[in-house]
Scaffold this motif. Structure first.
Motif, PDB file in Angstrom:
ATOM      1  N   ASP A 221       0.860  -1.194   0.000  1.00  0.00           N
ATOM      2  CA  ASP A 221       0.000   0.000   0.000  1.00  0.00           C
ATOM      3  C   ASP A 221       0.887   1.231   0.000  1.00  0.00           C
ATOM      4  O   ASP A 221       1.846   1.311   0.746  1.00  0.00           O
ATOM      5  CB  ASP A 221      -0.957   0.018   1.201  1.00  0.00           C
TER       6      ASP A 221
ATOM      7  N   THR B 155     -19.422   3.993   6.255  1.00  0.00           N
ATOM      8  CA  THR B 155     -20.311   3.928   7.416  1.00  0.00           C
ATOM      9  C   THR B 155     -20.493   2.480   7.878  1.00  0.00           C
ATOM     10  O   THR B 155     -21.148   2.223   8.877  1.00  0.00           O
ATOM     11  CB  THR B 155     -21.676   4.564   7.098  1.00  0.00           C
TER      12      THR B 155
ATOM     13  N   THR C 147     -12.117   2.967   2.937  1.00  0.00           N
ATOM     14  CA  THR C 147     -12.478   2.172   4.116  1.00  0.00           C
ATOM     15  C   THR C 147     -12.732   3.049   5.340  1.00  0.00           C
ATOM     16  O   THR C 147     -13.706   2.849   6.058  1.00  0.00           O
ATOM     17  CB  THR C 147     -11.371   1.122   4.373  1.00  0.00           C
TER      18      THR C 147
END
Ligand code: FAD
Length: 411
Positions: A66, A79, A75
């Motif tokens: 990443d 919600t 992410t």
């Protein structure tokens, strides 16, 4: 090498949601070797995290790449309503693909939430997971008749739930709407903690987490390779792309588009301001809203989606969207205290038919990918990890075709 064409976290989200990293993120480690991985996963959001946990559970030597802080893309903006109900109602999905296929897809989504629940329980992942019923409210073009039809189809498909008329809905939950479908089998969680707990576990099992940017992807004789901005080339038996809402240009499907969503979180509410069971709420309308609570009793309310992922336009709309969401929350839950602790927005990938794009990348035999999850993002991220795990073991199921990256446009 193929060009990834991706964007940065600052472009994905603006404002900050209520989630704080509670689990320690596993430490990133420098690359000591660049050969011999079974699987290289590009992207350490919730999709990459489910993949990393599952790949290491299968005993595969796994590396996660990443370019920024894992989990802080879409992410952290999520919600995290973990629903099996898909953005497209069953009756509309059945019009596109026929009842048998649509029912099979819905059942797979139902099983995915159940699988996710089992995983969190078995691994005791600290992520605020709580099983929840959902309340799907009649709104605009979807009134009582449409919801009754939807419920009948769901029952025919073997799915649970009840059609509830106005008086019963008002009496049981306090929502003054013409009708609703109330269904068991969904859940809520803290998406950032879930993501970090999964990555931490994968790291404990030996997964390597590398902080670097993938700038090129390609096939090799016996696998695939990722070129990193730092100069290293990571070679692996298989490469899995999980880079969030912007698909690399070489993974293509005309069904895919990106959208933005806005959300607010109130201060913690007095218990009497909250509805029974703290069910997840969403609306059966084009301009739908969604609503849940947090363990501290905040109300999270989101929606007002736009088919636009431009971070500047999103920022410019933030204040107006916050006002509209607050007014809609007040109309739905008149007893709620309307002071806000958080207001934020983020982009996410979705598809015209509401189904994700998961599986093999066209023309790249050692590359797999998972994109376009829509409102059911996290449910489909879990499903993607299981499907990709099966594909790596040569176990292809006939229902995988519903999610194939190269599936044709319906009709
Ligand atoms: C406001 C909002 C509310 C939402 N609500 C819900 C909900 O209630 N329920 C639900 O299920 N879903 C919801 N979603 C959707 C859900 O959040 C997403 O589907 C999900 O988070 C996508 O996860 P991901 O891991 O695929 O992407 P991301 O979390 O964006 O992770 C992708 C990662 O890839 C990395 N990356 C990208 N390019 C590269 C590169 N070239 N090299 C290395 N790394 C790279 C990024 O740094 C990032 O960390 C919501 C989304 C938003 C914005």
């Amino acid at each position: 090498m193929l060009d990834p064409e991706t964007t940065r976290h600052a472009d994905l989200r603006s404002g900050a949601g209520p989630w704080r990293a509670r689990t320690h993120r596993p430490p990133g480690r420098p690359l000591e070797r660049d050969m011999g991985w079974d699987v290289a996963i590009v992207g350490g959001g919730i999709t990459g995290a489910f993949l990393a946990e599952h790949m290491t559970a299968l005993g595969l030597d796994t590396v996660v790449i990443d370019r920024e802080r894992e989990g802080f893309g879409s992410t952290a903006a999520s919600t995290a309503m973990l629903q099996w109900e898909i953005d497209l109602p069953l009756r509309k999905l059945a019009t596109l693909y026929g009842f048998a296929s649509a029912a099979e897809i819905y059942r797979q989504s139902f099983s995915a939430v159940e699988g996710l629940r089992r995983l969190v329980a078995e691994l005791a992942l600290p992520c605020g997971f709580a099983p929840r019923r959902t309340i799907y409210l009649a709104a605009d073009e979807a009134g009582p008749r449409e919801l009754r039809d939807e419920m009948e189809l769901r029952h025919r498909a073997g799915l649970p739930g009840d059609f509830v008329e106005h008086a019963a809905l008002l009496g049981a939950f306090g929502f003054d709407r013409e009708a609703a479908i109330v269904s068991p089998g969904s859940a809520e969680a803290d998406p950032l903690s879930l993501c970090h707990a999964l990555l931490a576990l994968a790291a404990q099992r030996g997964a390597r987490i590398i902080r670097d940017e993938a700038i090129g992807f390609g096939g090799t004789g016996r696998g695939a390779a990722v070129t990193l901005a730092g100069g290293a080339v990571v070679e692996a038996g298989h490469l899995v792309l999980a880079t969030g809402y912007v698909m690399p240009g070489f993974v293509h499907n005309d069904l895919h588009r990106t959208a933005s969503s806005w959300a607010i979180a109130t201060v913690p509410q007095p218990p009497q301001a909250l509805w029974p069971e703290r069910a997840l709420i969403w609306e059966a309308s084009e301009r739908y809203c969604y609503c849940r609570t947090t363990p501290e009793g905040r109300i999270i309310f989101g929606g007002e989606d736009e088919e636009d992922d431009d971070p500047d336009r999103r920022e410019a709309l933030a204040s107006a969207k916050t006002k509209v969401l607050t007014a809609r929350l007040q109309a739905l839950v008149p007893a709620a205290r309307l002071e806000l602790d958080h207001a934020w927005s983020g982009a996410f990938g979705q598809t015209e038919d509401g189904l994700p794009l998961i599986g093999r990348v066209q023309g790249q035999p050692r590359m797999l990918a998972a994109y376009g999850y829509g409102g059911n993002g996290i449910t489909f991220s879990f499903l993607a990890s299981r499907m990709i795990g099966a594909l790596l073991r040569g176990q292809e199921e006939s229902w995988f075709r519903h999610f194939a990256i190269d599936r044709p446009l319906p009709g």
